[in-house]
Write an enzyme that holds these catalytic residues in place. Structure first.
Site, PDB file in Angstrom:
ATOM      1  N   TYR A   1       0.844  -1.188   0.000  1.00  0.00           N
ATOM      2  CA  TYR A   1       0.000   0.000   0.000  1.00  0.00           C
ATOM      3  C   TYR A   1       0.880   1.239   0.000  1.00  0.00           C
ATOM      4  O   TYR A   1       1.450   1.608   1.006  1.00  0.00           O
ATOM      5  CB  TYR A   1      -0.937   0.006   1.209  1.00  0.00           C
ATOM      6  CG  TYR A   1      -1.896  -1.159   1.283  1.00  0.00           C
ATOM      7  CD1 TYR A   1      -2.204  -1.924   0.161  1.00  0.00           C
ATOM      8  CD2 TYR A   1      -2.499  -1.514   2.488  1.00  0.00           C
ATOM      9  CE1 TYR A   1      -3.093  -2.994   0.238  1.00  0.00           C
ATOM     10  CE2 TYR A   1      -3.388  -2.577   2.571  1.00  0.00           C
ATOM     11  CZ  TYR A   1      -3.676  -3.315   1.446  1.00  0.00           C
ATOM     12  OH  TYR A   1      -4.552  -4.374   1.533  1.00  0.00           O
TER      13      TYR A   1
ATOM     14  N   PHE B   1     -22.030  -0.640  -1.296  1.00  0.00           N
ATOM     15  CA  PHE B   1     -23.130  -0.694  -0.350  1.00  0.00           C
ATOM     16  C   PHE B   1     -23.150   0.510   0.591  1.00  0.00           C
ATOM     17  O   PHE B   1     -24.008   0.592   1.473  1.00  0.00           O
ATOM     18  CB  PHE B   1     -23.099  -2.004   0.435  1.00  0.00           C
ATOM     19  CG  PHE B   1     -23.466  -3.192  -0.418  1.00  0.00           C
ATOM     20  CD1 PHE B   1     -24.758  -3.369  -0.856  1.00  0.00           C
ATOM     21  CD2 PHE B   1     -22.500  -4.106  -0.817  1.00  0.00           C
ATOM     22  CE1 PHE B   1     -25.103  -4.444  -1.659  1.00  0.00           C
ATOM     23  CE2 PHE B   1     -22.835  -5.186  -1.616  1.00  0.00           C
ATOM     24  CZ  PHE B   1     -24.143  -5.349  -2.050  1.00  0.00           C
TER      25      PHE B   1
ATOM     26  N   ARG C   1     -16.492  -2.639  -1.957  1.00  0.00           N
ATOM     27  CA  ARG C   1     -15.635  -1.528  -2.416  1.00  0.00           C
ATOM     28  C   ARG C   1     -16.401  -0.203  -2.438  1.00  0.00           C
ATOM     29  O   ARG C   1     -16.221   0.623  -3.329  1.00  0.00           O
ATOM     30  CB  ARG C   1     -15.039  -1.828  -3.793  1.00  0.00           C
ATOM     31  CG  ARG C   1     -14.290  -3.154  -3.843  1.00  0.00           C
ATOM     32  CD  ARG C   1     -13.504  -3.326  -5.119  1.00  0.00           C
ATOM     33  NE  ARG C   1     -12.965  -4.669  -5.206  1.00  0.00           N
ATOM     34  CZ  ARG C   1     -11.890  -5.113  -4.550  1.00  0.00           C
ATOM     35  NH1 ARG C   1     -11.242  -4.297  -3.751  1.00  0.00           N
ATOM     36  NH2 ARG C   1     -11.477  -6.358  -4.678  1.00  0.00           N
TER      37      ARG C   1
ATOM     38  N   SER D   1     -13.134  -5.693   1.884  1.00  0.00           N
ATOM     39  CA  SER D   1     -14.158  -5.130   0.994  1.00  0.00           C
ATOM     40  C   SER D   1     -15.558  -5.599   1.389  1.00  0.00           C
ATOM     41  O   SER D   1     -16.350  -6.023   0.544  1.00  0.00           O
ATOM     42  CB  SER D   1     -13.864  -5.495  -0.469  1.00  0.00           C
ATOM     43  OG  SER D   1     -12.681  -4.891  -0.923  1.00  0.00           O
TER      44      SER D   1
END
Length: 342
Positions: free
Chosen positions: A60, A213, A210, A206
Site C-alpha cells: 500500500y 453498499f 468496495r 471489501s
C-alpha cells in the site's frame, strides 16, 4: 455509544476487536493519498472507539501506508492495538510481482517492522500466493519468524481451500483474509468451510463491496483517475444498471430497519458467525462511526435469507476484479518435492 467488543480470531490465542479498520484507501487505489494528519486522527479515533485491529500491507503506497500507521502508533498507542500487515506483492521498480521465496519473506518482514516502528507484527499475512513456490516453503520461513519473535501469528489472503490445508499442516494458520460481502460470496462454497473445520479466523475485506453498499451506483460517477475501481467490471456501465437493483433492494430493507445500507451489509457479515471480523476501510470519521454502528443492527434468519436473495450469484453482474489473477482460484502451488531452493 456502540460497544465494539472483542472476539477470538483463530485458535492460537489472538484476540481482536469485532470489527477492524482497513487502511489501504488512506494511501492508494481509492483516489490520491489522503492528508497524513487527518488519517492519524482517524486511527486515534478508531482506537478510542474500541477498534484495535488495523490492516495494512507493504504494497500500500507502496510502503507509505505502513509508515503512516507506524506514526499513528507512536506515543504509547502500540500496546492498545493488533497490527496486521502483509507481504507477497512486490511493486518495487514499478513492476507487479508475486513472491514467496524464503529470502524475500524475511526481507519483507524486516522492512515492515522498520516502517511500522515495532519489534513484532501481530498478524502477518501472505498477501497473494506465489504459484512458483510450494506453500510449505513460504510457511516454513514464516514459522521461523514466529520462533524468532518477529511475528506472532500467520495469515493467508486469497488462498484456496487446498492451499490453506497445506499451509496449516506446516504451522497453524490464525486467519484467512478474503473478499466477502453480499455480492462476493463464492468463498462460501469451500474456503470458509475449510477455515471453520481447521479453526481459522475469517477476516472479510471489501465487506461493503468496495463502497458500493455505502454509496450505491452513484459511486461510479465520482471515481477519479487514481481510483482502481474505474477498471472493476462491476462498476462498468454495462453491469452497473443491473447491480443498482441490488442496492435499491438492500436500501429498502435498511430503511425498514432504521439503519443505513452500509450498516445492513456489515451486520449481515457479523451475523455469519463469531469467527468473522470485517475490516471496512474509510478515510472519514463520520463513515467510521457509521460502520461501527452496524454492530447494533440485529437480523433475524428470515432477514438474512431475504438479504441474500437480493444479491444471488446470478443477480450480480461483472467480476470482482478486472482480472481474476491473484485470487484464491489461482493459488495452487507446486508440490514440496519439486522445490530446488531459491
Amino acid at each position: 455509544m456502540v460497544v465494539v467488543g472483542r472476539m477470538k480470531l483463530g485458535s492460537q490465542g489472538l484476540n481482536v476487536s469485532r470489527q477492524g479498520l482497513g487502511c489501504m484507501g488512506m494511501s492508494m487505489l481509492y483516489g490520491p493519498p489522503k492528508p497524513e494528519p487527518d488519517m492519524i486522527n482517524l486511527i486515534h479515533h478508531a482506537i478510542a472507539s474500541g477498534v484495535t485491529l488495523f490492516d495494512t500491507s507493504d504494497m500500500y503506497g507502496p510502503h507509505t501506508n505502513e509508515i503512516l500507521l507506524g506514526k499513528a502508533l507512536q506515543g504509547g498507542v502500540r500496546e492498545k492495538v493488533e497490527v496486521a500487515t502483509k507481504f507477497g506483492i512486490n511493486l518495487d521498480g514499478g513492476n507487479f510481482e508475486i513472491r514467496g521465496e524464503p529470502a524475500y519473506v524475511r526481507a519483507a518482514c524486516e522492512g515492515s517492522l522498520k516502517r511500522l516502528g515495532i519489534d513484532c507484527i501481530d498478524l502477518y499475512y501472505q498477501h497473494r500466493i506465489d504459484t512458483r513456490v510450494p506453500i510449505e516453503v513460504t510457511i516454513g520461513e514464516l514459522k521461523k519468524l514466529v520462533q524468532e519473535g518477529k511475528i506472532k501469528y500467520i495469515g493467508l489472503s486469497e488462498a484456496s481451500a487446498s492451499t490453506i490445508r497445506r499451509a496449516h499442516a506446516v504451522h497453524p494458520i490464525t486467519a484467512v483474509q478474503l473478499e466477502w460481502s453480499l455480492w462476493s460470496r463464492d468463498v462460501e462454497e469451500d474456503v470458509i468451510p475449510t477455515c471453520r473445520e481447521l479453526g481459522i479466523g475469517i477476516v472479510a475485506y471489501s465487506p461493503l463491496g468496495r463502497g458500493f453498499f455505502s454509496s450505491g451506483p452513484k459511486l461510479a460517477e465520482t471515481l477519479t483517475d487514481y481510483d482502481f475501481r474505474k477498471m472493476v467490471p462491476r462498476f462498468q456501465p454495462e453491469n452497473l444498471a443491473q447491480n443498482a437493483l441490488i442496492f435499491e433492494r438492500v436500501n429498502e430493507m435498511a430503511n425498514r430497519k432504521g439503519c443505513t445500507t452500509s450498516q445492513l451489509a456489515l451486520a449481515w457479515l457479523h451475523h455469519q458467525g463469531p469467527d468473522v471480523c470485517p475490516i471496512p476501510g474509510t478515510t472519514k470519521v463520520e463513515n467510521f462511526d457509521q460502520n461501527i454502528g452496524a454492530l447494533s443492527v440485529k437480523l433475524t434468519r428470515e432477514e438474512m435469507t431475504e438479504l441474500e436473495s437480493y444479491a444471488a450469484a446470478d443477480a450480480v453482474k461483472g467480476d470482482r476484479y478486472a482480472s481474476t489473477a491473484g485470487t484464491w482460484r489461482e493459488s495452487e502451488t507446486p508440490p514440496l518435492a519439486s522445490w530446488k531452493g531459491e
